[in-house]
Design an enzyme around this catalytic site. Structure first.
Site, PDB file in Angstrom:
ATOM      1  CG  HIS A 188      -2.006   0.891   1.309  1.00 19.47           C
ATOM      2  ND1 HIS A 188      -1.864   2.233   1.096  1.00 19.47           N
ATOM      3  CD2 HIS A 188      -3.321   0.698   1.555  1.00 19.47           C
ATOM      4  CE1 HIS A 188      -3.036   2.825   1.227  1.00 19.47           C
ATOM      5  NE2 HIS A 188      -3.941   1.907   1.501  1.00 19.47           N
ATOM      6  CD  GLU A 196      -3.220   1.119  -2.151  1.00 14.66           C
ATOM      7  OE1 GLU A 196      -3.606   0.027  -1.724  1.00 14.66           O
ATOM      8  OE2 GLU A 196      -3.837   2.176  -1.969  1.00 14.66           O
TER       9      GLU A 196
END
Ligand code: BG6
Length: 285
Positions: free
Chosen positions: A154, A257
């Site tokens: 992330h 991400e």
């Protein structure tokens, strides 16, 4: 040189410095919070550091989402899984002959995680710090049943102004637009940001480039073992509601991400491993 010290919030941290770059990795969630190649500005964005706290995910850097991405169908289970809030173990650290430095951290499911998710995994994250930042997330099913895995690196990238930032590399890809209630849409040429953006690009195996026009730099994200790319910026109203975001910080970040989510969630049989790799490099700035 790699040292283990205490970072903000009294949390254990690895600090890595060599002739090519510097970086920091918190053992909380194996979160890389800093990477700066020599002669460049920091590449990762982080929220207010004084809010780092054991048991809470770090806002910024590269939290790891695993073994699911996003909210769980059962709202009592944590969004983005549980590995980002657990302490990891340092397995190995090494300064490499080519001038880069490498750290390997690991995490193993235990009685506490089994109460949330009744399966067993061994997870490794290898971080190699040099002119590029190389990440390898390895997940091994150590249980006796096949498990479904969703995951993401992330990654919060620092940009000078999100309003003049374009993400390239996803043209023609279908995406799920979470801001529009999960509608499917098709990506045009480059992604520009004019409001809250929260999208999962499907069958997205290609590399991306973040063109930070005001900062005068391009960040390249090369990946493998990932079938989805998530692009996120909370914009003004949503970020204002997040205690750990910082005022006006929505302008200074974009998440791109490398993930396996929605249609790229995969089944991992017992004793099998999966590798998600990502190489980040920067030009200009
Ligand atoms: C993104 C999701 O990956 O992470 C967003 O697509 C979510 O929906 C964001 O809001 C941040 O999640 P969290 O749990 O770290 O606040």
């Amino acid at each position: 040189m790699i040292t283990q010290d205490t970072g903000v919030g009294g949390l254990p941290r690895l600090t890595i410095r060599n002739d090519l770059a510097e970086a920091e990795v918190y053992l909380l969630g194996a979160t890389v919070t800093h990477w700066k190649p020599r002669d460049h500005a920091p590449v990762l964005w982080t929220g207010p550091a004084d809010l780092y706290q054991a048991g809470k995910p770090i806002r910024g850097g590269i939290p790891l989402c695993l073994p699911w991405f996003g909210p769980h169908a059962d709202p009592t289970k944590p969004a983005h899984g549980f590995v980002r809030t657990r302490p990891w173990t340092v397995e190995r650290t090494a300064d490499l002959p080519d001038g880069r430095s490498r750290v390997k951290l690991s995490f193993t499911t235990d009685a506490e995680t089994r109460a949330i998710w009744p399966h067993d995994l061994r997870v490794g994250l290898t971080v190699t710090v040099g002119r590029t930042l190389d990440l390898e997330l390895t997940i091994t099913n150590t249980g006796s049943e096949t498990v479904l895995i969703g995951e993401a690196l992330h990654t919060y990238f620092a940009v000078e102004d999100i309003r003049r930032t374009i993400v390239h590399g996803l043209a023609g890809t279908l995406y799920v637009d979470k801001v529009a209630g999960g509608r499917h849409r098709q990506c045009g040429d480059g992604i520009a940001f004019t409001g809250e953006t929260d999208r999962v690009y499907l069958s997205a195996h290609d590399d991306c480039t973040i063109d930070d026009e005001v900062g005068g730099r391009r960040i390249h994200v090369k990946k493998s073992g990932s079938g989805a790319t998530v692009v996120w910026n909370p914009w003004i109203a949503k970020s204002a509601k997040m205690a750990d975001f910082g005022a006006d910080q929505w302008m200074k970040m974009v998440c791109v991400e490398s993930a396996n989510a929605l249609d790229s969630v995969y089944a991992l049989p017992p004793a099998f491993s999966h590798h998600l790799r990502c190489e980040i490099s920067v030009e200009g700035g």
